[in-house]
Design a protein around this motif. Structure first.
Motif, PDB file in Angstrom:
ATOM      1  N   MET A   1       0.827  -1.198   0.000  1.00  0.00           N
ATOM      2  CA  MET A   1       0.000   0.000   0.000  1.00  0.00           C
ATOM      3  C   MET A   1       0.863   1.251   0.000  1.00  0.00           C
ATOM      4  O   MET A   1       0.567   2.233  -0.688  1.00  0.00           O
ATOM      5  N   ARG A   2       1.964   1.223   0.751  1.00  0.00           N
ATOM      6  CA  ARG A   2       2.881   2.373   0.763  1.00  0.00           C
ATOM      7  C   ARG A   2       3.519   2.571  -0.611  1.00  0.00           C
ATOM      8  O   ARG A   2       3.671   3.701  -1.076  1.00  0.00           O
ATOM      9  N   PHE A   3       3.887   1.467  -1.241  1.00  0.00           N
ATOM     10  CA  PHE A   3       4.480   1.543  -2.571  1.00  0.00           C
ATOM     11  C   PHE A   3       3.474   2.094  -3.579  1.00  0.00           C
ATOM     12  O   PHE A   3       3.803   2.953  -4.411  1.00  0.00           O
ATOM     13  N   PHE A   4       2.236   1.604  -3.493  1.00  0.00           N
ATOM     14  CA  PHE A   4       1.194   2.090  -4.394  1.00  0.00           C
ATOM     15  C   PHE A   4       0.907   3.566  -4.137  1.00  0.00           C
ATOM     16  O   PHE A   4       0.729   4.352  -5.071  1.00  0.00           O
ATOM     17  N   THR A   5       0.851   3.946  -2.862  1.00  0.00           N
ATOM     18  CA  THR A   5       0.598   5.346  -2.508  1.00  0.00           C
ATOM     19  C   THR A   5       1.691   6.257  -3.046  1.00  0.00           C
ATOM     20  O   THR A   5       1.422   7.373  -3.513  1.00  0.00           O
ATOM     21  N   GLN A   6       2.930   5.774  -3.006  1.00  0.00           N
ATOM     22  CA  GLN A   6       4.046   6.563  -3.530  1.00  0.00           C
ATOM     23  C   GLN A   6       3.886   6.803  -5.033  1.00  0.00           C
ATOM     24  O   GLN A   6       4.041   7.926  -5.521  1.00  0.00           O
ATOM     25  N   ASN A   7       3.570   5.737  -5.780  1.00  0.00           N
ATOM     26  CA  ASN A   7       3.352   5.886  -7.225  1.00  0.00           C
ATOM     27  C   ASN A   7       2.113   6.731  -7.505  1.00  0.00           C
ATOM     28  O   ASN A   7       2.096   7.534  -8.452  1.00  0.00           O
ATOM     29  N   SER A   8       1.085   6.547  -6.685  1.00  0.00           N
ATOM     30  CA  SER A   8      -0.141   7.314  -6.866  1.00  0.00           C
ATOM     31  C   SER A   8       0.099   8.797  -6.606  1.00  0.00           C
ATOM     32  O   SER A   8      -0.434   9.665  -7.311  1.00  0.00           O
ATOM     33  N   GLU A   9       0.922   9.088  -5.605  1.00  0.00           N
ATOM     34  CA  GLU A   9       1.240  10.478  -5.288  1.00  0.00           C
ATOM     35  C   GLU A   9       2.028  11.133  -6.424  1.00  0.00           C
ATOM     36  O   GLU A   9       1.796  12.304  -6.765  1.00  0.00           O
ATOM     37  N   GLU A  10       2.941  10.370  -7.019  1.00  0.00           N
ATOM     38  CA  GLU A  10       3.699  10.907  -8.156  1.00  0.00           C
ATOM     39  C   GLU A  10       2.772  11.229  -9.323  1.00  0.00           C
ATOM     40  O   GLU A  10       2.891  12.273  -9.967  1.00  0.00           O
ATOM     41  N   TYR A  11       1.827  10.314  -9.578  1.00  0.00           N
ATOM     42  CA  TYR A  11       0.861  10.560 -10.647  1.00  0.00           C
ATOM     43  C   TYR A  11      -0.014  11.766 -10.317  1.00  0.00           C
ATOM     44  O   TYR A  11      -0.297  12.594 -11.182  1.00  0.00           O
ATOM     45  N   ARG A  12      -0.427  11.876  -9.055  1.00  0.00           N
ATOM     46  CA  ARG A  12      -1.272  12.998  -8.655  1.00  0.00           C
ATOM     47  C   ARG A  12      -0.558  14.332  -8.868  1.00  0.00           C
ATOM     48  O   ARG A  12      -1.139  15.288  -9.397  1.00  0.00           O
ATOM     49  N   LYS A  13       0.703  14.395  -8.470  1.00  0.00           N
ATOM     50  CA  LYS A  13       1.461  15.641  -8.615  1.00  0.00           C
ATOM     51  C   LYS A  13       1.589  16.031 -10.093  1.00  0.00           C
ATOM     52  O   LYS A  13       1.412  17.196 -10.458  1.00  0.00           O
ATOM     53  N   ASN A  14       1.904  15.042 -10.941  1.00  0.00           N
ATOM     54  CA  ASN A  14       2.040  15.341 -12.361  1.00  0.00           C
ATOM     55  C   ASN A  14       0.709  15.757 -12.973  1.00  0.00           C
ATOM     56  O   ASN A  14       0.647  16.690 -13.786  1.00  0.00           O
ATOM     57  N   ALA A  15      -0.371  15.051 -12.580  1.00  0.00           N
ATOM     58  CA  ALA A  15      -1.690  15.378 -13.126  1.00  0.00           C
ATOM     59  C   ALA A  15      -2.166  16.747 -12.659  1.00  0.00           C
ATOM     60  O   ALA A  15      -2.733  17.523 -13.443  1.00  0.00           O
ATOM     61  N   VAL A  16      -1.915  17.067 -11.388  1.00  0.00           N
ATOM     62  CA  VAL A  16      -2.307  18.377 -10.864  1.00  0.00           C
ATOM     63  C   VAL A  16      -1.495  19.484 -11.530  1.00  0.00           C
ATOM     64  O   VAL A  16      -2.021  20.561 -11.852  1.00  0.00           O
TER      65      VAL A  16
END
Length: 606
Positions: free
Chosen positions: A245-260
């Motif tokens: 979950m931490r690994f997924f959250t890290q990748n998800s956060e990277e995607y969120r930052k780029n998308a935002v």
């Protein structure tokens, strides 16, 4: 835009829909630009009817069709003129809407056809790529490119193209009419457009770069999710849910930052387009108001220009949206092109011959190194297998046994030496025919999310008869267990055969190979999850099945129940020992030591 050149072939394929969409769009906008002219004419007539107004002569700078219409209504009374013009404007709006409907039916539907074709093209190309490619690219990234990236390209071939055609045709028709009426006023009103074009150019570059980052981070996120779903049993057994979950959250956060980040740029972009259009409207009212004060007869002209500017509001503001879709599509198509332009290393030669797999199999001084890891798997290996012989290849893990099977199937080409069948190098055969004539059971068993029967008949051109399925399953010693399932051979096995045990999956995989009834059988450590009794039964069945067939059995165990013509012992990619069972036992080397250890374990019940 150069990356999007790859989709231009689809525009040619659907050229009739594309051309029809262009014509329908132009026709729709032609009816739209008639409305300001008729409105301006009515306002002009109204202004002339006011007390003290000076009569003005009829202007001839109207569109030809509008000119004909005005000549028809000009002699009517004012009330009749207003009524007819109002109905005409309503009719023009209906006609424009009708043609816009047909426009969407051509261009948007065309984009769906292109999406369908492109997904098929990508999938077909994936099938052509060699095994080495899949060792260096993740499944999640492959899936994301075929799904998400193709969808973004569709936004270019559909909505972006439709808006662009609408934009160009409406602006062209409006600007032509505006310059026809008043060149000076037109130049003033359209002055902000060069600034608009410069803004679009600068921001587009930013959007393109950010779009590439968004797609790359989305691929990482998809890969992470796909691996987690596939390996969920391993995750749960090691209690690593929180870590994943931490690994997924890290990748998800990277995607969120780029998308935002991309959304922020677009958030500035679109209002700036509206600002430019609003500025043109203000200029029109300001300059037009001064002109009207100087010459009241120009009131109708000013009204006409204001309508034109308002009419251009959506198309011009859509420039940002179109540019964003184009840039995103270009970034996605660039990612698709990276794979579509990748040529498979393993493919048919220009002079490839039909495969007729008869004769001896010869490994002639073969060496091979895996390009992605640099591991030397095979080194100076030579072996001759006579047609119809049964060969046992044993060795420790990593000794190169499976690599021999992959070289024979031409998953890879040797970097040195040659593999021949009947004197013909396997690289000279047509790849498809070569593999069709070899029954292969890989080390890593894979079953599809389908019925047991369909998994068994997977390698056949059509679903096998139930009798043939049962015969192959009996040879693999799995028929009784399949019959014990809820729906027998119609039972769904789940993703990767998850509903079956490891031994059952291996035996179903063996049945899949045996049902092909090929002249060559290649078994790569496919009995590792089978107990000794079942293994003995399968080997006994194979002894009868393999009559007059060439068989290569790769394993880390010794099958003492089957009389092999040759036994090859491998170590570190080289041949350590070779001979029959009796010859190798007399050598008292590695094979003899392994045999005695295996017999001792079997006798002790281990």
């Amino acid at each position: 835009m150069k990356h999007l050149a790859a989709v231009y072939k689809y525009f040619w394929k659907y050229r009739f829909r594309f051309i029809a969409g262009i014509l329908l769009t132009a026709t729709s906008n032609y009816f739209a630009v008639m409305t300001p002219e008729i409105t301006g004419y009515i306002v002009g007539k109204l202004q002339q009817s006011l007390p003290g107004a000076k009569p003005t002569s009829f202007r001839n700078e109207y569109d030809a069709l509008v000119t004909y219409f005005i000549k028809w209504v000009d002699t009517m009374s004012f009330s009749q003129l207003v009524t007819i013009c109002s109905l005409t404007i309503l009719l023009l709006a209906v006609l424009r809407g009708l043609f816009m409907f047909f426009m969407r039916q051509t261009i948007i539907v065309m984009s769906r056809h292109i999406e369908f074709d492109q997904k098929n093209e990508v999938y077909q190309h994936y099938q052509r790529l060699d095994t080495g490619f899949y060792k260096t690219h993740s499944t999640g990234d492959l899936m994301n490119r075929m799904a998400e990236d193709v969808s973004r390209v569709r936004m270019f071939t559909g909505p972006a193209i439709m808006y662009l055609i609408n934009l160009l045709s409406l602006i062209s028709l409006s600007v032509i009419n505006m310059f026809r009426k008043d060149v000076h006023l037109s130049l003033i009103v359209l002055a902000p457009l060069p600034l608009l074009a410069l803004t679009i150019y600068i921001v587009n570059n930013v959007i393109h770069k950010k779009s590439e980052k968004v797609q790359a981070s989305l691929s990482n996120l998809t890969t992470n999710a796909q691996e987690a779903y596939s390996g969920i049993r391993v995750i749960k057994s090691f209690v690593q849910e929180n870590a994943m979950m931490r690994f997924f959250t890290q990748n998800s956060e990277e995607y969120r930052k780029n998308a935002v980040g991309l959304a922020k740029v677009e958030a500035i972009y679109f209002p700036s387009m509206t600002l430019m259009v609003g500025l043109s409207t203000l200029i029109t009212i300001l300059i037009g108001g001064q002109m009207a004060l100087e010459d009241p007869s120009k009131v109708g002209l000013i009204v006409e220009f204001v309508i034109y500017i308002n009419m251009l509001t959506f198309p011009v503001s859509a420039i940002g949206s179109v540019a964003s879709m184009v840039q995103r599509a270009a970034a996605s198509q660039k990612r698709l092109n990276e794979f579509l332009q990748t040529e498979p290393v393993i493919k048919d030669k220009n002079n490839a011959v039909p495969a007729n797999l008869s004769g001896d199999i010869v490994f002639d001084n073969v060496s091979f190194t895996y390009a992605n890891t640099g591991i030397k798997a095979i080194e100076n290996f030579s072996l001759t297998i006579k047609e119809g012989q049964k060969i046992l290849i044993i060795g420790k893990t990593g000794s190169g046994k499976s690599t021999l099977a992959q070289l024979l199937l031409r998953f890879y080409d040797p970097e040195k030496g040659a593999v021949t069948i009947g004197g013909t190098p396997v690289s000279n055969f047509k790849v498809r025919e070569l593999r069709e004539q070899i029954a292969y059971v890989p080390q890593d068993v894979f079953l599809f999310s389908d019925t047991v029967g369909n998994n068994i008949s997977f390698g056949l051109p059509q679903v096998a008869t139930k009798e043939n399925m049962q015969h192959a399953a009996r040879l693999a010693s799995v028929d009784n267990e399949i019959k014990g399932l809820e729906k027998g051979y119609e039972t769904m096995v789940g993703e990767r055969g998850v509903t079956l045990s490891g031994g059952q999956k291996q035996r179903v995989s063996i049945a899949r190979a045996l049902i092909k009834d090929s002249r060559m059988l290649l078994l790569d450590d496919c009995l590792s999850a089978v107990d000794a009794k079942t293994e003995h039964t399968i080997i006994q069945n194979l002894y009868q099945y393999l009559d007059k067939k060439t068989a290569i059995i790769i394993t880390h165990r010794i099958f003492s129940h089957l009389n092999f013509d040759q036994v090859v012992v491998m170590e570190n990619g080289r041949m350590l020992e070779q001979g029959t069972h009796e010859q190798l036992m007399s050598l008292d080397g590695y094979y003899a030591e392994l045999y005695r250890l295996q017999v001792s374990n079997e006798q002790s019940g281990e």
